[in-house]
Each structure stands twice: as C-alpha cells, then as structure tokens.
Write a protein that holds these residues in place. Structure first.
Motif, mmCIF file in Angstrom:
data_model
loop_
_atom_site.group_PDB
_atom_site.id
_atom_site.type_symbol
_atom_site.label_atom_id
_atom_site.label_comp_id
_atom_site.label_asym_id
_atom_site.label_seq_id
_atom_site.Cartn_x
_atom_site.Cartn_y
_atom_site.Cartn_z
ATOM 1 N N ARG A 279 3.232 -4.215 5.137
ATOM 2 C CA ARG A 279 4.553 -4.052 5.755
ATOM 3 C C ARG A 279 4.842 -2.569 5.914
ATOM 4 O O ARG A 279 4.813 -1.805 4.951
ATOM 5 C CB ARG A 279 5.651 -4.709 4.920
ATOM 6 C CG ARG A 279 7.016 -4.535 5.597
ATOM 7 C CD ARG A 279 8.092 -5.448 5.091
ATOM 8 N NE ARG A 279 8.456 -5.209 3.723
ATOM 9 C CZ ARG A 279 9.556 -5.691 3.151
ATOM 10 N NH1 ARG A 279 10.396 -6.451 3.833
ATOM 11 N NH2 ARG A 279 9.805 -5.446 1.899
ATOM 12 N N VAL B 64 3.244 -6.261 9.214
ATOM 13 C CA VAL B 64 4.640 -6.513 9.542
ATOM 14 C C VAL B 64 5.110 -5.148 10.033
ATOM 15 O O VAL B 64 5.130 -4.178 9.273
ATOM 16 C CB VAL B 64 5.436 -6.994 8.305
ATOM 17 C CG1 VAL B 64 6.911 -7.125 8.636
ATOM 18 C CG2 VAL B 64 4.862 -8.315 7.785
ATOM 19 N N ALA C 103 8.252 -9.369 2.066
ATOM 20 C CA ALA C 103 7.222 -9.074 3.077
ATOM 21 C C ALA C 103 6.463 -10.340 3.455
ATOM 22 O O ALA C 103 6.207 -10.599 4.640
ATOM 23 C CB ALA C 103 6.256 -8.009 2.561
#
Length: 167
Positions: free
Chosen positions: A121, A153, A15
């Motif tokens: 993420r 993300v 990540a």
C-alpha cells in the motif's frame, strides 16, 4: 501486544480490506474473510474463490517524516536509515527506489504458505495509480521471489485503485 504491534495489525488489516474490495471489483472474483497470522506466515489470510490465499502486506513511504506521521511513532534504525536515503532523490526516483527496496527485501523472505501474494500500500500522497503505471517499466521485480502475484494499493484509501506489478 504492544501499541506498535496493534497499530501495525490495524494498518495491515485496512490495506488488505482495501485491496480485496478493489480486486473483487476489478476481476469479479469473490475474495472474503480476512484474519491475521503469526509471523511464520504471511500477515493476512483470506479466501479467493473459496480457496485459501495468504497476503503479505507492506507499506510504501516516501520519506522518514511521512512514515512517522502516518505511524505516529519513532522508527527503528534500519527503517530510518533507508527512508533518509530515499529523501536524496526526486519524487519519481523516491517512488522507484522505495518500491524496488521493498521488492528486493520481500523477495528474500520465505513463508509457510502454499499461495502468497504481496500487497504493497502506497502511503505517499503525491503517488497514485497513474504515476505507478507510468513508472511500471522501471520497477524491478526480482527474478526469484515467493509471490504468486504482486499488487499495489495505489494510495492510502485506494481512491485511485490497485495496480498489478507481477506477473
């Protein structure tokens, strides 16, 4: 190190790497050299413009089944309970509830760090950067938290990029 701890480190490292690659592409600012820290510090450290920056990494799951598939193992009772509660709402509701839960939980933490960013993420395949941006006005970043910046993300491989949530 247990297999679960090792797996967590791999997920965090991945990540962080994805975030750093996209952040550098987006801003043109060099961000390099990651390493893992002990629990008293944020998960990962790196250098941004030659200065140390710590990253706290979190993963956003949409359901218990999804988290178990991704992690390949059973979940602890607290995580299991929270993910089961998420399944009661639609996809957008789950995204907001899960994200707001992570933000609220992380806001309560303290870190032995001068600069820390939160990087979340997203692991849910139906949510990507566009869906996150559309719901951004509903995301509840607590007034008080230890993070200089908060980023997402937007998907597991960062194919749809990253989204800044704070400031």
């Amino acid at each position: 190190m247990t297999p679960g701890e090792s797996e967590k480190l791999v997920l965090e490292h991945d990540a962080a790497r994805l975030f750093m690659r996209h952040y550098e592409r987006l801003t043109g600012t060099p961000i390099r050299h990651i390493w893992h820290n002990q629990p008293i510090k944020p998960d990962v450290s790196c250098f941004l413009n030659g200065e140390r920056l710590d990253l706290e990494i979190a993963h956003l799951y949409g359901s218990e089944k999804e988290a178990m598939q991704l992690l390949g193992r059973d979940l602890d009772s607290h995580t299991l309970h929270e993910l089961q509660a998420l399944e009661e709402s639609g996809a957008d509701g789950r995204l907001l509830r899960a994200l707001n839960r992570i933000l609220a939980n992380k806001a309560l933490k303290t870190y032995k760090s001068e600069r820390v960013w939160l990087v979340i993420r997203n692991a849910h395949p139906a949510w990507r950067a566009d869906e996150i941006r559309e719901l951004q006005h509903c995301i509840q970043v607590p007034d008080s938290h230890p993070f200089e910046q908060i980023w997402m993300v937007a998907d597991m491989k960062a194919e749809s990029g990253i989204v800044q949530l704070f400031p």
